[in-house]
Design an enzyme around this catalytic site. Sequence first.
Site, PDB file in Angstrom:
ATOM      1  N   GLY A   1      -1.864   2.600   5.087  1.00 44.66           N
ATOM      2  CA  GLY A   1      -1.486   1.099   4.892  1.00 44.66           C
ATOM      3  C   GLY A   1      -1.966   1.232   3.554  1.00 44.66           C
TER       4      GLY A   1
ATOM      5  N   GLN B   1      -0.290   0.702  -1.072  1.00 39.37           N
ATOM      6  CA  GLN B   1       1.045   0.669  -1.487  1.00 39.37           C
ATOM      7  C   GLN B   1       0.069   1.982  -2.269  1.00 39.37           C
ATOM      8  OE1 GLN B   1       0.932  -2.683  -2.926  1.00 39.37           O
ATOM      9  NE2 GLN B   1       3.173  -3.340  -3.475  1.00 39.37           N
TER      10      GLN B   1
ATOM     11  N   GLY C   1      -7.595   1.980   1.776  1.00 39.34           N
ATOM     12  CA  GLY C   1      -6.879   2.268   2.871  1.00 39.34           C
ATOM     13  C   GLY C   1      -6.712   3.229   4.192  1.00 39.34           C
TER      14      GLY C   1
ATOM     15  N   CYS D   1      -1.407  -0.651  -6.260  1.00 40.70           N
ATOM     16  CA  CYS D   1      -1.984  -1.295  -4.860  1.00 40.70           C
ATOM     17  C   CYS D   1      -0.490  -2.376  -5.368  1.00 40.70           C
ATOM     18  CB  CYS D   1      -3.276  -1.261  -4.622  1.00 40.70           C
ATOM     19  SG  CYS D   1      -4.352  -0.666  -4.193  1.00 40.70           S
TER      20      CYS D   1
END
Length: 243
Positions: free
Chosen positions: A74, A76, A150, A179
């Site tokens: 998960g 960015q 993450g 992120c």
Amino acid sequence: MPGQAPVEWRVSGGLTAYEEALDVMAARVAAIADGTEPELVWLLQHPPLYSAGSSAKPAELIEPRFPVFATGRGGQFSYHGPGQQIAYVMLDLRRRGPDVRRFVATLEEWIIRTLAACGVQGERREHRIGVWVRRPELGAGREDKIAAIGIRVQRWVTLHGVALNVDCDLAHFSGIVPCGVSDARYGVTSLADLGRPVTMADVDGALGREFEGLFGPTLQAVGSTENSSPGRRSASSSGPPTR
């Protein structure tokens, strides 16, 4: 939990290729899910690279000066490199409780306690993932991220984990929107940047102690290049949350 097997604790020296780490994680998670291997926490450092989580937007890759890897975790874009300690956490949530939010919150608490042991006050934020430190000396409302989180969950076994900035080149974060947080009030920092020149061995020792307080006993892996284990318990001495 009583009778629960200790978590294997592995520390790799040098730099580990990202592709190698992904392969090892995939194989180990499958084995944990099948019940043939114990849970694992793997501490390591990567050569400079950017990783893209499942929510990464192309516009947030500003300057791809390092290799970019797509990953199933998960989040960015993140930067990884020397001086940043990665903790890949492979735990079985079927036994520990199938609650991803609680797992993520416990990862945050793990890092907050580790930072406290290094003399830094880390905090969580409701709408900003990771662990943050206040930087009032840099301006009103200024905060910097010191650790990113993450994860991915596969067959209720966790993959990926946390990245703690110890003494890394913070300029390398400028190639991405870390992120997805673009507000100028929020940057990135490290223990060294905060005036806490702790060694990686100090950090590893704190991570080990604080992990056991939250997740249970660990057992150092055979062949691990562990560089410090103060206070770390072994199986014999200890008795029988995607964002």
